[in-house]
Design a protein around this motif. Structure first.
Motif, short mmCIF file in Angstrom:
data_model
loop_
_atom_site.label_atom_id
_atom_site.label_comp_id
_atom_site.label_asym_id
_atom_site.label_seq_id
_atom_site.Cartn_x
_atom_site.Cartn_y
_atom_site.Cartn_z
N LEU A 128 0.83 -1.21 0.00
CA LEU A 128 0.00 0.00 0.00
C LEU A 128 0.86 1.26 0.00
N ILE A 129 1.96 1.24 0.76
CA ILE A 129 2.87 2.39 0.77
C ILE A 129 3.47 2.59 -0.62
N THR A 133 2.78 5.99 -2.98
CA THR A 133 3.85 6.91 -3.39
C THR A 133 4.02 6.94 -4.90
N CYS A 134 3.92 5.79 -5.54
CA CYS A 134 4.06 5.77 -7.01
C CYS A 134 2.89 6.51 -7.67
N GLY A 196 -4.71 8.93 -0.14
CA GLY A 196 -4.66 8.99 -1.60
C GLY A 196 -6.04 8.90 -2.23
N LEU A 197 -6.87 7.96 -1.75
CA LEU A 197 -8.22 7.83 -2.29
C LEU A 197 -9.04 9.08 -2.03
N LEU A 220 -8.31 19.20 6.15
CA LEU A 220 -8.91 18.84 7.44
C LEU A 220 -9.24 17.35 7.47
N VAL A 221 -9.72 16.83 6.35
CA VAL A 221 -10.00 15.39 6.29
C VAL A 221 -8.70 14.60 6.35
N THR A 222 -7.66 15.08 5.67
CA THR A 222 -6.35 14.42 5.75
C THR A 222 -5.84 14.39 7.19
#
Length: 330
Positions: A128-129, A133-134, A196-197, A220-222
């Motif tokens: 997932l990481i 990043t990609c 990311g999503l 704020l959501v992040t």
């Protein structure tokens, strides 16, 4: 009180470090080898204290004239009546005394997912990481494709993820029972994938239906996702304190959100992160109703009226205009 008796050496947070079983009273405590319980503490006396029963049948700890003394709740005492939860300090050693008939709390329900350990969550977390990043690099890349650039980003992100998760695993080993590196990697990877999503989804929603709020306040959501990651890291270490950790994460979220909004207000005069949508998608994604030219011109006229009023107010207050200052300088 029923024999045998147990002397429990405690850490600062109350966790039991060692437990010594003594068959009968009295119990002598100190640093010398003729004691029933030897205190490995240079600040305790050779014969520091003794535990026995008083005339009322209560368990009592008496100090034997030690230099550094015996303390209960920060106050020096010559004798202390002991309950099962009474913690006293002898030198630098914290301890309590419990009899064999001391009642213990009911067992805690085991909510640990023992099957979700090790290689599987670690591999999923690392994957997932890498995907996050990609994908982030690909979406923001404006240069011709270069494999080495992606490999460098991938290597640095995986190293940072391993470092972050390794620190949490170390804390898990110190304050919990196991390191659980795989689970911490999975938490990090899941959090980054969620971020990311959210960024992709919020940009698409904002562009498709002119819902600028999704991008203007998206950070704020992040921040909320980051606080959620922190919560899951903490309950992985101490799974029996979810409410305490939830309150702490909510406080961090509210404080961080307030600081973020105040920073925006100070920097741009607006609480929003950005004044416009920075992501442009294909026209097929657009579902908002088209605006006519007349409506656009009417909105522009309103903006011009507001700008003219603000300029007139600035001149009335004696605030020099930028262009006038430039002309004077010339």
């Amino acid at each position: 009180m029923k024999a045998p008796y147990f002397i429990e050496i405690l850490a600062r947070n109350g966790d039991v470090l060692h437990r010594h079983k003594v068959a009968a009273l009295p119990i002598r405590l100190g640093r010398s080898y003729d004691n029933d319980v030897i205190l490995d503490d240079a600040h305790s006396a050779a014969a520091h204290a003794i535990v026995d029963v008083n005339e009322q049948g209560e368990l009592v700890l008496r100090d034997l004239g030690s230099q550094n003394g015996t303390y209960l709740k920060g106050k020096r005492q010559t004798s202390v009546v002991l309950g099962g939860d009474t913690m006293v300090r002898l030198g630098h050693t914290r301890l309590r005394v419990r009899a064999a008939d001391f009642p213990v709390a009911a067992e805690i329900a085991d909510t640990t997912m023992h099957g979700w350990e090790g290689t599987v969550p670690a591999a999923i977390g690392l994957a997932l990481i890498a995907i996050f990043t990609c994908l982030e690099t690909w979406l923001s890349d404006v240069e011709p494709f270069a494999l080495i650039r992606y490999l460098l980003v991938l290597a640095s992100s995986l190293a940072a993820g391993l470092l972050w998760s390794g620190l949490w695993a170390l804390a898990n080993r110190l304050f919990g029972s196991h390191a659980r590196l795989g689970r911490h990697l999975f938490i990090l990877g899941s959090g980054l994938a969620t971020v990311g999503l959210w960024k992709i989804g919020s940009a698409a929603l904002a562009y498709a239906w002119s819902a600028e709020t999704f991008t203007r306040y998206g950070n704020l959501v992040t921040l909320a996702i980051a606080c959620g990651m922190l919560f899951f890291h903490l309950i992985t270490i101490k799974p029996h304190h979810p409410r305490r950790f939830a309150v702490s994460c909510w406080v961090m979220l509210v404080a961080g959100a307030g600081l973020m909004l105040m920073t925006n207000l100070q920097g741009t005069g607006r609480a929003a992160d950005e004044l416009y949508m920075s992501v442009l998608l294909p026209p097929e994604v657009r579902h908002s109703a088209d605006r006519s030219v007349d409506q656009f011109m009417a909105d522009a006229a309103k903006l011009k009226t507001g700008a003219d009023a603000a300029r007139a107010h600035a001149i009335k207050d004696g605030t020099p205009e930028t262009e006038d200052d430039d002309d004077g300088a010339e």
